[in-house]
Write a protein that holds these residues in place. Structure first.
Motif, PDB file in Angstrom:
ATOM      1  N   GLY A 185       0.824  -1.217   0.000  1.00 40.10           N
ATOM      2  CA  GLY A 185       0.000   0.000   0.000  1.00 40.10           C
ATOM      3  C   GLY A 185       0.848   1.252   0.000  1.00 40.10           C
ATOM      4  N   VAL A 186       1.888   1.261   0.844  1.00 36.01           N
ATOM      5  CA  VAL A 186       2.745   2.441   0.924  1.00 36.01           C
ATOM      6  C   VAL A 186       3.488   2.656  -0.408  1.00 36.01           C
ATOM      7  CG1 VAL A 186       4.778   3.413   2.053  1.00 36.01           C
ATOM      8  CG2 VAL A 186       3.002   2.330   3.416  1.00 36.01           C
ATOM      9  N   GLY A 187       3.965   1.576  -1.007  1.00 42.40           N
ATOM     10  CA  GLY A 187       4.671   1.701  -2.282  1.00 42.40           C
ATOM     11  C   GLY A 187       3.810   2.326  -3.357  1.00 42.40           C
ATOM     12  N   VAL A 188       2.573   1.826  -3.471  1.00 44.38           N
ATOM     13  CA  VAL A 188       1.658   2.394  -4.477  1.00 44.38           C
ATOM     14  C   VAL A 188       1.361   3.853  -4.168  1.00 44.38           C
ATOM     15  CG1 VAL A 188      -0.684   2.280  -5.380  1.00 44.38           C
ATOM     16  CG2 VAL A 188       0.615   0.188  -5.078  1.00 44.38           C
ATOM     17  N   ALA A 189       1.122   4.152  -2.884  1.00 46.92           N
ATOM     18  CA  ALA A 189       0.775   5.522  -2.502  1.00 46.92           C
ATOM     19  C   ALA A 189       1.902   6.493  -2.842  1.00 46.92           C
ATOM     20  CB  ALA A 189       0.462   5.578  -1.010  1.00 46.92           C
ATOM     21  N   LEU A 190       3.155   6.075  -2.573  1.00 48.12           N
ATOM     22  CA  LEU A 190       4.288   6.972  -2.833  1.00 48.12           C
ATOM     23  C   LEU A 190       4.410   7.281  -4.316  1.00 48.12           C
ATOM     24  CD1 LEU A 190       7.113   5.728  -0.458  1.00 48.12           C
ATOM     25  CD2 LEU A 190       5.550   7.656  -0.184  1.00 48.12           C
ATOM     26  N   ALA A 191       4.181   6.281  -5.176  1.00 50.33           N
ATOM     27  CA  ALA A 191       4.303   6.521  -6.611  1.00 50.33           C
ATOM     28  C   ALA A 191       3.110   7.293  -7.142  1.00 50.33           C
ATOM     29  CB  ALA A 191       4.430   5.188  -7.349  1.00 50.33           C
ATOM     30  N   ALA A 192       1.922   7.002  -6.580  1.00 46.71           N
ATOM     31  CA  ALA A 192       0.717   7.614  -7.123  1.00 46.71           C
ATOM     32  C   ALA A 192       0.591   9.092  -6.752  1.00 46.71           C
ATOM     33  CB  ALA A 192      -0.516   6.849  -6.635  1.00 46.71           C
ATOM     34  N   ALA A 193       1.090   9.474  -5.559  1.00 42.39           N
ATOM     35  CA  ALA A 193       0.823  10.823  -5.064  1.00 42.39           C
ATOM     36  C   ALA A 193       1.332  11.940  -5.988  1.00 42.39           C
ATOM     37  CB  ALA A 193       1.386  10.973  -3.664  1.00 42.39           C
ATOM     38  N   PRO A 194       2.631  11.954  -6.350  1.00 43.99           N
ATOM     39  CA  PRO A 194       3.082  13.053  -7.216  1.00 43.99           C
ATOM     40  C   PRO A 194       2.416  13.031  -8.587  1.00 43.99           C
ATOM     41  CG  PRO A 194       4.861  11.469  -6.851  1.00 43.99           C
ATOM     42  CD  PRO A 194       3.737  11.083  -5.955  1.00 43.99           C
ATOM     43  N   LEU A 195       2.163  11.825  -9.125  1.00 43.82           N
ATOM     44  CA  LEU A 195       1.462  11.744 -10.405  1.00 43.82           C
ATOM     45  C   LEU A 195       0.050  12.288 -10.278  1.00 43.82           C
ATOM     46  CD1 LEU A 195       2.433   8.280 -11.851  1.00 43.82           C
ATOM     47  CD2 LEU A 195       3.258  10.528 -12.501  1.00 43.82           C
ATOM     48  N   GLY A 196      -0.578  11.960  -9.127  1.00 41.51           N
ATOM     49  CA  GLY A 196      -1.925  12.446  -8.883  1.00 41.51           C
ATOM     50  C   GLY A 196      -1.984  13.964  -8.918  1.00 41.51           C
ATOM     51  N   CYS A 197      -0.935  14.622  -8.388  1.00 44.41           N
ATOM     52  CA  CYS A 197      -0.887  16.087  -8.447  1.00 44.41           C
ATOM     53  C   CYS A 197      -0.954  16.557  -9.893  1.00 44.41           C
ATOM     54  CB  CYS A 197       0.387  16.606  -7.783  1.00 44.41           C
ATOM     55  SG  CYS A 197       0.435  16.302  -6.007  1.00 44.41           S
ATOM     56  N   PHE A 198      -0.130  15.953 -10.767  1.00 44.69           N
ATOM     57  CA  PHE A 198      -0.149  16.371 -12.171  1.00 44.69           C
ATOM     58  C   PHE A 198      -1.495  16.082 -12.819  1.00 44.69           C
ATOM     59  CE2 PHE A 198       4.493  16.319 -11.768  1.00 44.69           C
ATOM     60  CZ  PHE A 198       4.753  17.556 -12.318  1.00 44.69           C
ATOM     61  N   VAL A 199      -2.082  14.925 -12.441  1.00 39.90           N
ATOM     62  CA  VAL A 199      -3.389  14.571 -13.000  1.00 39.90           C
ATOM     63  C   VAL A 199      -4.413  15.649 -12.646  1.00 39.90           C
ATOM     64  CG1 VAL A 199      -5.285  12.932 -12.742  1.00 39.90           C
ATOM     65  CG2 VAL A 199      -2.985  12.102 -13.142  1.00 39.90           C
ATOM     66  N   ILE A 200      -4.335  16.153 -11.397  1.00 43.44           N
ATOM     67  CA  ILE A 200      -5.273  17.198 -10.980  1.00 43.44           C
ATOM     68  C   ILE A 200      -4.964  18.518 -11.677  1.00 43.44           C
ATOM     69  CG2 ILE A 200      -5.892  18.650  -9.018  1.00 43.44           C
ATOM     70  CD1 ILE A 200      -5.894  16.291  -7.278  1.00 43.44           C
ATOM     71  N   TRP A 201      -3.689  18.910 -11.670  1.00 47.68           N
ATOM     72  CA  TRP A 201      -3.311  20.201 -12.265  1.00 47.68           C
ATOM     73  C   TRP A 201      -3.655  20.263 -13.744  1.00 47.68           C
ATOM     74  CZ3 TRP A 201       2.222  19.627  -9.895  1.00 47.68           C
ATOM     75  CH2 TRP A 201       2.142  19.847  -8.515  1.00 47.68           C
ATOM     76  N   ARG A 202      -3.488  19.146 -14.430  1.00 43.63           N
ATOM     77  CA  ARG A 202      -3.727  19.144 -15.877  1.00 43.63           C
ATOM     78  C   ARG A 202      -5.160  18.808 -16.220  1.00 43.63           C
ATOM     79  NH1 ARG A 202       1.895  18.061 -18.198  1.00 43.63           N
ATOM     80  NH2 ARG A 202       0.926  17.862 -20.198  1.00 43.63           N
ATOM     81  N   ARG A 203      -6.004  18.700 -15.208  1.00 46.63           N
ATOM     82  CA  ARG A 203      -7.419  18.403 -15.406  1.00 46.63           C
ATOM     83  C   ARG A 203      -7.595  17.143 -16.246  1.00 46.63           C
ATOM     84  NH1 ARG A 203     -11.315  22.742 -13.712  1.00 46.63           N
ATOM     85  NH2 ARG A 203      -9.920  23.617 -12.171  1.00 46.63           N
ATOM     86  N   MET A 204      -6.884  16.094 -15.886  1.00 48.79           N
ATOM     87  CA  MET A 204      -7.067  14.835 -16.599  1.00 48.79           C
ATOM     88  C   MET A 204      -7.450  13.732 -15.614  1.00 48.79           C
ATOM     89  SD  MET A 204      -3.093  14.617 -17.820  1.00 48.79           S
ATOM     90  CE  MET A 204      -2.788  12.881 -17.938  1.00 48.79           C
ATOM     91  N   ALA A 205      -8.296  14.123 -14.637  1.00 47.31           N
ATOM     92  CA  ALA A 205      -8.669  13.182 -13.589  1.00 47.31           C
ATOM     93  C   ALA A 205      -9.220  11.888 -14.179  1.00 47.31           C
ATOM     94  CB  ALA A 205      -9.709  13.820 -12.663  1.00 47.31           C
ATOM     95  N   TYR A 206      -9.848  11.998 -15.348  1.00 45.06           N
ATOM     96  CA  TYR A 206     -10.447  10.837 -15.972  1.00 45.06           C
ATOM     97  C   TYR A 206      -9.395   9.908 -16.575  1.00 45.06           C
ATOM     98  CZ  TYR A 206     -14.515   8.566 -18.059  1.00 45.06           C
ATOM     99  OH  TYR A 206     -15.486   7.678 -18.379  1.00 45.06           O
ATOM    100  N   PHE A 207      -8.175  10.421 -16.698  1.00 45.31           N
ATOM    101  CA  PHE A 207      -7.124   9.648 -17.359  1.00 45.31           C
ATOM    102  C   PHE A 207      -6.790   8.377 -16.584  1.00 45.31           C
ATOM    103  CE2 PHE A 207      -3.097   8.390 -18.919  1.00 45.31           C
ATOM    104  CZ  PHE A 207      -3.025   8.875 -20.212  1.00 45.31           C
ATOM    105  N   GLY A 208      -6.664   8.512 -15.257  1.00 44.50           N
ATOM    106  CA  GLY A 208      -6.367   7.356 -14.419  1.00 44.50           C
ATOM    107  C   GLY A 208      -7.444   6.294 -14.584  1.00 44.50           C
ATOM    108  N   ASP A 209      -8.709   6.765 -14.569  1.00 46.37           N
ATOM    109  CA  ASP A 209      -9.847   5.891 -14.794  1.00 46.37           C
ATOM    110  C   ASP A 209      -9.715   5.122 -16.104  1.00 46.37           C
ATOM    111  OD1 ASP A 209     -11.687   5.760 -12.863  1.00 46.37           O
ATOM    112  OD2 ASP A 209     -12.853   7.481 -13.506  1.00 46.37           O
ATOM    113  N   ALA A 210      -9.440   5.892 -17.168  1.00 47.15           N
ATOM    114  CA  ALA A 210      -9.418   5.297 -18.502  1.00 47.15           C
ATOM    115  C   ALA A 210      -8.315   4.250 -18.614  1.00 47.15           C
ATOM    116  CB  ALA A 210      -9.231   6.386 -19.548  1.00 47.15           C
ATOM    117  N   THR A 211      -7.108   4.605 -18.114  1.00 44.31           N
ATOM    118  CA  THR A 211      -6.003   3.648 -18.178  1.00 44.31           C
ATOM    119  C   THR A 211      -6.330   2.422 -17.350  1.00 44.31           C
ATOM    120  OG1 THR A 211      -4.732   5.671 -17.930  1.00 44.31           O
ATOM    121  CG2 THR A 211      -3.490   3.673 -18.263  1.00 44.31           C
TER     122      THR A 211
END
Lengths: 267, 237
Positions: A13-39
């Protein structure tokens, strides 16, 4: 210590969280929240393919997620808006994936475990895949940080400073594909998008700079991973969803708290 | 000579955006590029910064030419927290002294710790200008940098540009719609509509028939506006 399935689950859980967090920031900033869903949806097709050709799940999912990521990022800006493209790709690849699974005669797979994850079944090899993937993703993000951030702010500013925004977007989508591939066992297809977005969204109101937001998001994600595993053990609930429930709860608490403090300041 | 376009044409897909542009930018010169929407102004800038390659012709740049670029009014998503200082440090880091000096040159000293989202439109444009100045550019490109500012705000902004040119000695090429506002700060005006329609000193261009047909202006109203700008004097004391 790695013998204990709870410890393995927490580490995963911690490993996934550490990798996902900074990417999640970019996903939010770039307004591509749906991208994670789609992939993540496309990953179901990857599971079907890996079962059909009897290769490791990680490989099939990574392949399909990468294909999906590259298709979407090269098609964007050519007549279709990002959300339209993602909608088309997400639903059709999920549907194709489910149809493909039904063709696999003789193999009965527990689709639920891929949809919602089965973190308690994580083995030592899985842990190595997760942490290896997390290190690659964090390395990519740290290496491309300035270029990614500048292209997120404005493509022309990035061009004028000698960066190629299209290339930076490709780095980001590849990193996202890797996260989906490593996270599928832990939180499952449906909850990966939540792991990307919810901790980052929670971090927003406590951050003054992009770096701070990424670090706080990583801490929140790691905390949710640790406490989610424990809570699911204590309350006997499904682990992946419990992790996401805790991060959703933190999001609600922090939103209310920041509203209240904003209100107090403006009094 | 900082940059020289020799018979440059740019095609995007099958569409010809710019054709046969001959243009040179000299040191410390301020040039204003005017043109209707879709006339290729931004394409010209993209060719300058190297984002687009000319399809025909060639561009010569002074060796190690440093370009500072101020984009059109830029929207930063409110989910992205960023302070002015952090923004100025992107992509290369500078000392806080240098950042403070650049902010001062742009007319917004002491803003470093503010969040970008909390700035007014005029302040943000000046922060963008300050960021462009940090790299000590030889050439400053401004792409409709005053869009969204009111009349007074943009007049102030252009005065700041003229001041920057004097103190830092860089050349400036700017895209603008407001010839009457930039008139006094400009050495040369270029009217663009896929090709260069006319160019010259601002007074010459604003009187030329090409300029009037390009913008569909009634000659009398423009002349009145111009006269108004020049003879409008009153004290604010």
């Amino acid at each position: 210590m790695f013998d204990d399935f709870l410890v393995r689950a927490m580490l995963a859980g911690v490993g996934v969280a550490l990798a996902a967090a900074p990417l999640g920031c970019f996903v939010i900033w770039r307004r591509m929240a749906y991208f994670g869903d789609a992939t993540a949806h496309a990953a179901v097709l990857g599971i079907a393919l890996s079962l059909a050709f009897s290769m490791p799940i990680f490989g099939g999912v990574l392949l399909v997620s990468l294909l999906m990521a590259i298709t979407v990022s090269s098609l964007s800006g050519r007549g279709f808006a990002m959300d339209t493209l993602l909608g088309v790709m997400a639903h059709s690849s999920l549907a194709v994936g489910l149809v493909a699974v039904s063709f696999l005669s003789g193999i009965r797979i527990d689709l639920m475990s891929y949809l919602f994850g089965d973190i308690l079944a994580v083995g030592t090899t899985d842990l190595m895949v997760i942490w290896g993937g997390a290190f690659i993703v964090l390395g990519l993000v740290v290496w491309r940080w300035s270029g990614l951030l500048l292209s997120t702010l404005n493509a022309d500013l990035a061009l004028a400073s000698g960066f190629n925004p299209k290339q930076e977007q490709l780095f980001l989508t590849v990193a996202l594909a890797i996260v989906v591939a490593v996270a599928i066992k832990v939180v499952g297809v449906l909850l990966i998008a939540a792991m990307l977005i919810v901790p980052a969204a929670t971090a927003r109101s406590y951050s003054g700079t992009p770096e701070m937001m990424a670090i706080i998001a990583a801490c929140i994600g790691a905390f949710c991973g640790l406490s989610g595993v424990q809570a699911s053990y204590v309350f006997d609930t499904p682990t992946g969803p419990t992790i996401v429930c805790i991060s959703a709860l933190l999001f609600v608490i922090s939103s209310v708290a920041s509203r209240v403090s904003f209100f107090r300041r403006s009094l | 000579m900082l940059i020289e376009c020799d018979n440059v044409s740019v095609h995007i897909g099958k569409r010809s955006i710019l054709s046969q542009i001959n243009l040179s930018v000299n040191e410390k010169e301020i040039i204003t590029v005017l043109g209707p929407n879709g006339s290729g102004k931004t394409t010209l800038f993209k060719t300058f910064i190297g984002a687009l390659e000319p399809s025909f012709g060639s561009i010569k740049k002074k060796p190690n030419l440093k370009i500072g670029y101020v984009p059109q009014r830029l929207y930063i998503d409110e989910t992205l927290p960023i302070t002015v200082t952090r923004f100025m440090n992107l992509p290369s880091r500078y000392s806080s002294d240098k950042i403070e000096t650049a902010l001062g040159h742009a007319g917004v000293p002491g803003l470093g710790k503010q969040q970008i989202q909390d700035l007014s439109g005029g302040q943000f444009q000046r922060v963008l200008l300050a960021r462009a100045l940090l790299g000590k550019p030889d050439l400053l490109l401004l792409d409709e940098a005053t869009q969204g500012l009111d009349h007074r705000g943009s007049a102030d902004f252009y005065r700041q540009i003229a001041h920057v040119r004097e103190t830092l000695g860089c050349a400036v090429v700017m895209i603008s719609h407001e010839l009457h506002v930039v008139m006094r700060q400009t050495d040369r005006v270029i009217c663009l509509n896929g090709h260069i329609c006319c160019q010259g000193k601002p007074e010459t261009v604003s009187g030329s028939p090409e300029y009037h047909s390009l913008f569909g202006l009634d000659k009398d109203s423009e002349a009145a506006l111009y006269l108004h700008q020049n003879h409008h004097k009153h004290s604010h004391s």
